[in-house]
Design a protein around this motif. Structure first.
Motif, PDB file in Angstrom:
ATOM      1  N   GLU A 192       0.824  -1.208   0.000  1.00  0.00           N
ATOM      2  CA  GLU A 192       0.000   0.000   0.000  1.00  0.00           C
ATOM      3  C   GLU A 192       0.864   1.266   0.000  1.00  0.00           C
ATOM      4  OE1 GLU A 192      -3.845   0.201   0.071  1.00  0.00           O
ATOM      5  OE2 GLU A 192      -2.927  -1.401  -1.120  1.00  0.00           O
ATOM      6  N   CYS A 193       2.110   1.148   0.443  1.00  0.00           N
ATOM      7  CA  CYS A 193       3.051   2.278   0.386  1.00  0.00           C
ATOM      8  C   CYS A 193       3.801   2.335  -0.937  1.00  0.00           C
ATOM      9  CB  CYS A 193       4.044   2.189   1.550  1.00  0.00           C
ATOM     10  SG  CYS A 193       3.312   2.550   3.165  1.00  0.00           S
ATOM     11  N   GLY A 194       3.460   1.444  -1.857  1.00  0.00           N
ATOM     12  CA  GLY A 194       4.087   1.447  -3.174  1.00  0.00           C
ATOM     13  C   GLY A 194       5.437   0.777  -3.239  1.00  0.00           C
ATOM     14  N   LEU A 195       5.818   0.061  -2.178  1.00  0.00           N
ATOM     15  CA  LEU A 195       7.111  -0.623  -2.140  1.00  0.00           C
ATOM     16  C   LEU A 195       6.912  -2.060  -2.614  1.00  0.00           C
ATOM     17  CD1 LEU A 195       8.224   0.830   1.312  1.00  0.00           C
ATOM     18  CD2 LEU A 195       8.963   1.583  -0.955  1.00  0.00           C
ATOM     19  N   TYR A 196       6.676  -2.208  -3.899  1.00  0.00           N
ATOM     20  CA  TYR A 196       6.191  -3.475  -4.421  1.00  0.00           C
ATOM     21  C   TYR A 196       7.215  -4.602  -4.366  1.00  0.00           C
ATOM     22  CZ  TYR A 196       2.498  -0.425  -6.131  1.00  0.00           C
ATOM     23  OH  TYR A 196       1.483   0.494  -6.213  1.00  0.00           O
ATOM     24  N   GLY A 197       8.463  -4.286  -4.621  1.00  0.00           N
ATOM     25  CA  GLY A 197       9.495  -5.324  -4.563  1.00  0.00           C
ATOM     26  C   GLY A 197       9.634  -5.901  -3.173  1.00  0.00           C
ATOM     27  N   ASP A 198       9.722  -5.029  -2.171  1.00  0.00           N
ATOM     28  CA  ASP A 198       9.822  -5.489  -0.788  1.00  0.00           C
ATOM     29  C   ASP A 198       8.555  -6.224  -0.371  1.00  0.00           C
ATOM     30  OD1 ASP A 198      12.328  -4.365  -0.548  1.00  0.00           O
ATOM     31  OD2 ASP A 198      11.603  -2.507   0.350  1.00  0.00           O
ATOM     32  N   ALA A 199       7.414  -5.731  -0.831  1.00  0.00           N
ATOM     33  CA  ALA A 199       6.141  -6.361  -0.474  1.00  0.00           C
ATOM     34  C   ALA A 199       6.072  -7.784  -0.999  1.00  0.00           C
ATOM     35  CB  ALA A 199       4.983  -5.538  -1.035  1.00  0.00           C
ATOM     36  N   GLU A 200       6.502  -7.979  -2.238  1.00  0.00           N
ATOM     37  CA  GLU A 200       6.440  -9.323  -2.814  1.00  0.00           C
ATOM     38  C   GLU A 200       7.386 -10.281  -2.092  1.00  0.00           C
ATOM     39  OE1 GLU A 200       6.145 -11.451  -7.176  1.00  0.00           O
ATOM     40  OE2 GLU A 200       6.908  -9.399  -7.038  1.00  0.00           O
ATOM     41  N   LYS A 201       8.547  -9.787  -1.707  1.00  0.00           N
ATOM     42  CA  LYS A 201       9.486 -10.633  -0.959  1.00  0.00           C
ATOM     43  C   LYS A 201       8.866 -11.076   0.364  1.00  0.00           C
ATOM     44  CE  LYS A 201      13.701  -8.556  -2.863  1.00  0.00           C
ATOM     45  NZ  LYS A 201      14.875  -7.678  -2.573  1.00  0.00           N
ATOM     46  N   GLU A 202       8.210 -10.149   1.064  1.00  0.00           N
ATOM     47  CA  GLU A 202       7.588 -10.492   2.345  1.00  0.00           C
ATOM     48  C   GLU A 202       6.428 -11.464   2.149  1.00  0.00           C
ATOM     49  OE1 GLU A 202       8.392  -9.733   5.511  1.00  0.00           O
ATOM     50  OE2 GLU A 202      10.197  -8.718   4.823  1.00  0.00           O
ATOM     51  N   ALA A 203       5.626 -11.244   1.115  1.00  0.00           N
ATOM     52  CA  ALA A 203       4.512 -12.161   0.853  1.00  0.00           C
ATOM     53  C   ALA A 203       5.027 -13.554   0.529  1.00  0.00           C
ATOM     54  CB  ALA A 203       3.664 -11.626  -0.305  1.00  0.00           C
ATOM     55  N   ASP A 204       6.072 -13.625  -0.283  1.00  0.00           N
ATOM     56  CA  ASP A 204       6.652 -14.931  -0.627  1.00  0.00           C
ATOM     57  C   ASP A 204       7.238 -15.609   0.600  1.00  0.00           C
ATOM     58  OD1 ASP A 204       5.936 -14.715  -3.279  1.00  0.00           O
ATOM     59  OD2 ASP A 204       7.891 -13.958  -3.935  1.00  0.00           O
ATOM     60  N   GLN A 205       7.875 -14.828   1.471  1.00  0.00           N
ATOM     61  CA  GLN A 205       8.433 -15.424   2.684  1.00  0.00           C
ATOM     62  C   GLN A 205       7.322 -15.990   3.565  1.00  0.00           C
ATOM     63  OE1 GLN A 205      11.284 -13.037   4.787  1.00  0.00           O
ATOM     64  NE2 GLN A 205      11.397 -14.413   6.530  1.00  0.00           N
ATOM     65  N   ALA A 206       6.228 -15.237   3.687  1.00  0.00           N
ATOM     66  CA  ALA A 206       5.101 -15.725   4.477  1.00  0.00           C
ATOM     67  C   ALA A 206       4.561 -17.024   3.906  1.00  0.00           C
ATOM     68  CB  ALA A 206       4.004 -14.663   4.523  1.00  0.00           C
TER      69      ALA A 206
END
Length: 467
Positions: A192-206
């Motif tokens: 939601e903050c537009g940090l898409y690369g970091d967001a995808e890494k966190e989602a994949d880790q989860a």
């Protein structure tokens, strides 16, 4: 899927050892509270516990006076957007809880009561701040973590969603129950903050830690949508459907995300099929306002694309009249008004609008103020469009477009209002309105990259208003 929720539930001593002491002396109550928050965070029913609803029933019965359990119930009801201070039963519940907390609660419990009651009474931003403050002192307090995350979502506070999880995630040990779910929550805040690369890494880790984390699947769907990776998004949602579909409340929303990927490709029959098979049926089973939003939003988006969804589909969003005086968040009210209008429930829709206008004068509540300043114009603009009054819709919605984030929801959800405004400008007969379209298209493309739907809107504008 969620049978781990029943493993090693904390009794009173277990909560105390974790630095989260409870005032109840009932070990059963302590364990059932642990079981409840685990199922809530995982969006799942644990069969061995009887499911989330049965766990809540047993939680109350185990110690009806338990302060922390009652604070949990009040927060759950408020953040579920089903109850508000204007409900006399809920108001009495909150008042009694405050009194009892002062007499019997410990300091952490009193702070939870304060936060939950603040939210229930419409002080949404103060409530979020209080839950965040609890997390500062008790970073492994999962109830505070979950309620803070939800509160920031409904407040439209992107940074709040991200920062709250960011400050505690490294203070959790990996063996704590629900640890993996923090990565999914963090992913959504980053997205939601537009940090898409970091967001995808966190989602994949989860998802690597727990493939059944349907909130992490949801966060990844957001990333793929906002990045214009629609084919990949469709493939991801279908490939993992058996993992996330069992998440009791979020499954409807994940099906909604799947339908949006189809709409991007103009695969309208596929989107309608998802509505028929999953979304309408799930709403009529849960009768949840959150599911109503998904159902209303999906049909409206399809109509914006020129699809005749049929009156019967709107009629399948049943029993909406009972919600017209709810006003927990105006995001819900706007979707409710659209659905009632499309159902030809014109008198009920008028009653909803009258009720919302009256509620908007209660400026003691955050949502009432937002309803007055943003919600009412947005509501009217959406209904103006429904009545084919495109000039009025454009002139009503354009001045508030940068403020709509305050009504809550996600960027993907609020895109329905962006699309409606763009369509209003395209259909407008007034040059000062339709000439705004290129600016709005650029603004949308900046937020949602490589949107095929956006290209169709641009083509429609050029066809209707050639240079």
């Amino acid at each position: 899927m969620a049978e781990w929720c029943a493993d090693h539930l904390r009794n009173c001593e277990g909560w105390k050892s974790a630095g989260l002491e409870l005032s109840t002396t009932s070990d059963e109550n302590a364990k059932l509270l642990d079981a409840s928050i685990r199922q809530l965070v995982s969006w799942s029913d644990c069969v061995s516990l009887g499911g989330f609803h049965d766990t809540l029933v047993r939680l109350t019965a185990s110690d009806p006076g338990a302060i922390m359990a009652r604070a949990f119930f009040v927060g759950l009801a408020g953040l579920g957007t089903e109850s508000a201070a204007r409900d006399p039963v809920f108001a009495k519940t909150m008042t009694q809880l405050e009194s009892d907390a002062e007499k019997y609660g410990n300091q952490r419990e009193k702070r939870h009561v304060k936060a939950a009651v603040l939210w229930g009474r419409g002080k949404h931003h103060e409530a979020a701040d209080e839950w965040d403050s609890i997390m500062d002192e008790y970073p492994t307090d999962l109830i505070a973590v979950k309620f803070s995350h939800d509160a920031h979502f409904f407040n439209g506070n992107c940074k709040g969603k991200k920062n709250a999880i960011e400050k505690v995630i490294n203070k959790w040990s990996h063996d704590l129950p629900c640890y993996s779910y923090l990565h999914g929550m963090y992913a959504f805040g980053l997205e939601e903050c537009g940090l898409y690369g970091d967001a995808e890494k966190e989602a994949d880790q989860a998802l690597n830690l727990n493939r059944f984390d349907c909130w992490a699947s949801h966060a990844k769907a957001h990333v793929l949508e906002m990045n214009g990776r629609h084919k990949e998004g469709k493939e991801f949602m279908y490939r993992t459907e058996d993992d996330w579909r069992q998440g009791w409340m979020i499954a409807t929303h994940n099906y909604w995300h799947t339908a949006l990927f189809h709409i991007e490709y103009a695969e309208y029959e596929d989107a309608l099929g998802i509505f028929d098979r999953e979304i309408a049926k799930r709403f009529n089973r849960t009768n949840s306002l959150l599911d109503m939003v998904d159902a209303s939003s999906l049909l409206w988006r399809l109509e914006l694309e020129g699809v005749d969804v049929g009156k019967e589909r709107w009629a399948n969003i049943e029993h909406l009249g009972k919600f017209i005086d709810n006003h927990a968040i105006v995001f819900n009210d706007v979707h409710l008004g659209v659905a009632l209008y499309r159902q030809d429930e014109l008198e009920t829709e008028k009653n909803l609008r009258d009720s919302l206008e009256k509620y908007s004068s209660l400026l003691s509540e955050d949502n009432a103020r937002i309803s007055k300043e943003i919600g009412m114009p947005l509501y009217d603009g959406m209904l103006d469009y429904a009545r084919c009054e495109y000039d009025v819709a454009a002139e009503t919605m354009f001045p508030i477009r940068d403020k709509v984030i305050q009504i809550g929801g996600s960027h993907a959800q609020r895109d329905v209002f962006v699309q409606t405004l763009i369509q209003s400008c395209i259909m407008s007969k007034d040059p000062k309105n339709w000439s705004l379209t290129p600016q709005l298209l650029i603004e949308r493309e900046t937020m949602k990259h490589d949107s095929l739907l956006g290209q169709r809107l641009a083509d429609k504008f050029r066809a209707k208003h050639p240079l």
